[in-house]
Design a protein around this motif. Structure first.
Motif, PDB file in Angstrom:
ATOM      1  N   TYR A 197       0.622  -0.981   0.119  1.00 59.47           N
ATOM      2  CA  TYR A 197       0.078  -0.112   0.081  1.00 59.47           C
ATOM      3  C   TYR A 197       0.716   1.207   0.060  1.00 59.47           C
ATOM      4  O   TYR A 197       0.286   2.376  -0.303  1.00 59.47           O
ATOM      5  CB  TYR A 197      -0.966  -0.181   1.273  1.00 59.47           C
ATOM      6  N   LEU A 198       2.105   1.368   0.431  1.00 57.77           N
ATOM      7  CA  LEU A 198       2.849   2.578   0.500  1.00 57.77           C
ATOM      8  C   LEU A 198       3.588   2.786  -0.804  1.00 57.77           C
ATOM      9  O   LEU A 198       4.025   1.981  -1.670  1.00 57.77           O
ATOM     10  CB  LEU A 198       3.782   2.520   1.387  1.00 57.77           C
ATOM     11  N   LYS A 199       3.775   3.908  -1.263  1.00 61.20           N
ATOM     12  CA  LYS A 199       4.457   4.547  -2.384  1.00 61.20           C
ATOM     13  C   LYS A 199       5.159   5.952  -2.286  1.00 61.20           C
ATOM     14  O   LYS A 199       4.793   6.485  -1.156  1.00 61.20           O
ATOM     15  CB  LYS A 199       3.644   4.559  -3.844  1.00 61.20           C
ATOM     16  N   LYS A 200       6.009   6.195  -3.109  1.00 58.70           N
ATOM     17  CA  LYS A 200       6.414   7.569  -2.943  1.00 58.70           C
ATOM     18  C   LYS A 200       5.517   8.662  -2.732  1.00 58.70           C
ATOM     19  O   LYS A 200       4.552   8.741  -3.270  1.00 58.70           O
ATOM     20  CB  LYS A 200       7.361   7.841  -4.067  1.00 58.70           C
ATOM     21  N   GLY A 201       5.674   9.440  -1.382  1.00 59.38           N
ATOM     22  CA  GLY A 201       4.709  10.466  -1.301  1.00 59.38           C
ATOM     23  C   GLY A 201       3.676   9.933  -0.385  1.00 59.38           C
ATOM     24  O   GLY A 201       3.073  10.812   0.188  1.00 59.38           O
ATOM     25  N   SER A 202       3.332   8.795   0.040  1.00 62.35           N
ATOM     26  CA  SER A 202       2.489   8.305   1.100  1.00 62.35           C
ATOM     27  C   SER A 202       2.806   9.035   2.349  1.00 62.35           C
ATOM     28  O   SER A 202       3.959   9.118   2.902  1.00 62.35           O
ATOM     29  CB  SER A 202       2.645   6.995   1.161  1.00 62.35           C
ATOM     30  N   ALA A 203       1.861   9.421   3.009  1.00 62.86           N
ATOM     31  CA  ALA A 203       1.808   9.927   4.387  1.00 62.86           C
ATOM     32  C   ALA A 203       1.634   8.930   5.322  1.00 62.86           C
ATOM     33  O   ALA A 203       0.682   8.088   5.206  1.00 62.86           O
ATOM     34  CB  ALA A 203       0.875  11.091   4.581  1.00 62.86           C
ATOM     35  N   VAL A 204       2.573   8.823   6.261  1.00 66.16           N
ATOM     36  CA  VAL A 204       2.446   7.734   7.373  1.00 66.16           C
ATOM     37  C   VAL A 204       2.764   8.285   8.814  1.00 66.16           C
ATOM     38  O   VAL A 204       3.352   9.118   8.999  1.00 66.16           O
ATOM     39  CB  VAL A 204       3.634   6.551   7.114  1.00 66.16           C
ATOM     40  N   TYR A 205       2.181   7.555   9.843  1.00 70.31           N
ATOM     41  CA  TYR A 205       2.402   7.637  11.149  1.00 70.31           C
ATOM     42  C   TYR A 205       3.203   6.436  11.558  1.00 70.31           C
ATOM     43  O   TYR A 205       2.584   5.269  11.316  1.00 70.31           O
ATOM     44  CB  TYR A 205       0.980   7.820  12.014  1.00 70.31           C
ATOM     45  N   LEU A 206       4.287   6.468  12.137  1.00 74.22           N
ATOM     46  CA  LEU A 206       5.140   5.319  12.339  1.00 74.22           C
ATOM     47  C   LEU A 206       5.530   5.584  13.965  1.00 74.22           C
ATOM     48  O   LEU A 206       5.764   6.572  14.591  1.00 74.22           O
ATOM     49  CB  LEU A 206       6.542   5.354  11.887  1.00 74.22           C
ATOM     50  N   GLU A 207       5.531   4.466  14.600  1.00 69.93           N
ATOM     51  CA  GLU A 207       5.960   4.120  16.079  1.00 69.93           C
ATOM     52  C   GLU A 207       6.985   2.951  16.263  1.00 69.93           C
ATOM     53  O   GLU A 207       6.632   2.159  15.732  1.00 69.93           O
ATOM     54  CB  GLU A 207       5.148   3.869  17.011  1.00 69.93           C
ATOM     55  N   GLY A 208       8.226   3.537  16.487  1.00 73.70           N
ATOM     56  CA  GLY A 208       9.361   2.436  16.751  1.00 73.70           C
ATOM     57  C   GLY A 208      10.362   2.646  17.623  1.00 73.70           C
ATOM     58  O   GLY A 208      10.081   3.511  18.674  1.00 73.70           O
ATOM     59  N   GLN A 209      11.423   2.214  17.571  1.00 78.68           N
ATOM     60  CA  GLN A 209      12.628   2.558  18.391  1.00 78.68           C
ATOM     61  C   GLN A 209      13.749   2.832  17.626  1.00 78.68           C
ATOM     62  O   GLN A 209      13.894   2.378  16.453  1.00 78.68           O
ATOM     63  CB  GLN A 209      13.010   1.092  19.142  1.00 78.68           C
ATOM     64  N   LEU A 210      14.807   3.570  18.424  1.00 81.18           N
ATOM     65  CA  LEU A 210      16.120   3.950  17.819  1.00 81.18           C
ATOM     66  C   LEU A 210      16.826   2.710  17.801  1.00 81.18           C
ATOM     67  O   LEU A 210      16.798   2.272  18.793  1.00 81.18           O
ATOM     68  CB  LEU A 210      16.398   5.419  18.298  1.00 81.18           C
ATOM     69  N   GLN A 211      17.621   2.485  16.533  1.00 83.65           N
ATOM     70  CA  GLN A 211      18.510   1.424  16.850  1.00 83.65           C
ATOM     71  C   GLN A 211      19.814   1.891  16.053  1.00 83.65           C
ATOM     72  O   GLN A 211      19.561   2.159  14.787  1.00 83.65           O
ATOM     73  CB  GLN A 211      17.838  -0.119  16.465  1.00 83.65           C
ATOM     74  N   THR A 212      21.019   1.416  16.572  1.00 83.16           N
ATOM     75  CA  THR A 212      22.223   1.741  15.827  1.00 83.16           C
ATOM     76  C   THR A 212      23.090   0.524  15.375  1.00 83.16           C
ATOM     77  O   THR A 212      22.926  -0.218  16.615  1.00 83.16           O
ATOM     78  CB  THR A 212      23.043   3.259  16.509  1.00 83.16           C
ATOM     79  N   ARG A 213      23.339   0.415  14.405  1.00 85.17           N
ATOM     80  CA  ARG A 213      24.003  -0.840  13.868  1.00 85.17           C
ATOM     81  C   ARG A 213      25.410  -0.397  13.501  1.00 85.17           C
ATOM     82  O   ARG A 213      25.527   0.363  12.929  1.00 85.17           O
ATOM     83  CB  ARG A 213      23.316  -1.812  13.002  1.00 85.17           C
ATOM     84  N   LYS A 214      26.570  -1.236  13.578  1.00 82.92           N
ATOM     85  CA  LYS A 214      27.857  -1.000  13.132  1.00 82.92           C
ATOM     86  C   LYS A 214      27.973  -1.927  11.944  1.00 82.92           C
ATOM     87  O   LYS A 214      27.465  -3.232  11.964  1.00 82.92           O
ATOM     88  CB  LYS A 214      28.744  -1.461  14.369  1.00 82.92           C
TER      89      LYS A 214
END
Length: 165
Positions: free
Chosen positions: A71-88
């Motif tokens: 359902y998503l494509k360029k320009g789609s408006a979204v609300y997201l909830e997640g977590q920050l994660q840093t990877r090496k």
């Protein structure tokens, strides 16, 4: 201190179609580039200013990744909830590199499509990844886009536009 919180909430627009990869057993993993913008008036000149931040988002939850793929494509408006994660990781020359991403994984994540069910209710803001290094003639558009539901009942989404992982 009783604990800590690692929670990210973004409301923005996709700068490109989702990139879908598959695990060895065929489960989808979605990668998104989401733009968030803030606008203000310059106190000295009165000109309208805009600053856009780009966020890398990775969706590991199979159901949410399938929704993003379908359902998503360029320009789609979204609300997201997640977590920050840093990877090496290491680049081609062997140098250590670090990437910080918003990750949707587990039970405490959310993906909500905003705008029309087909998405694409507004193009991404000026300064999208494709625009880097060239001038944009597009003027910034202000205001947040809230949910709007089409009266067309022939859409392909047979359920509400909110999914939780």
């Amino acid at each position: 201190m009783a604990g800590s919180v690692n929670k990210v909430i973004l409301i923005g627009h996709l700068g490109a179609d989702p990139e879908i990869r598959r695990t060895q057993d065929g489960r989808p993993i979605a990668n998104l580039r989401v733009a968030t913008s803030e606008t203000w008036r310059d106190k000295v000149t009165g000109d309208r200013k805009e600053r856009t931040e780009w966020h890398s988002v990775v969706i590991f939850v199979e159901g949410l990744a399938k929704v993003a793929e379908q359902y998503l494509k360029k320009g789609s408006a979204v609300y997201l909830e997640g977590q920050l994660q840093t990877r090496k990781w290491q680049d081609q020359s062997g140098q250590d590199r670090y990437t910080t991403e918003v990750v949707l994984n587990g039970f405490h994540c959310n993906l909500t499509l905003l705008g029309s069910p087909g998405g694409g209710n507004r193009p991404p803001p000026a300064g999208s990844p494709e625009d880097y290094g060239r001038e944009s003639s597009r003027t910034p558009s202000g205001g947040a886009t809230g949910p709007s539901f089409s009266s067309d009942l022939d859409d392909d989404i047979p359920f509400a536009p909110e999914w939780r992982g």
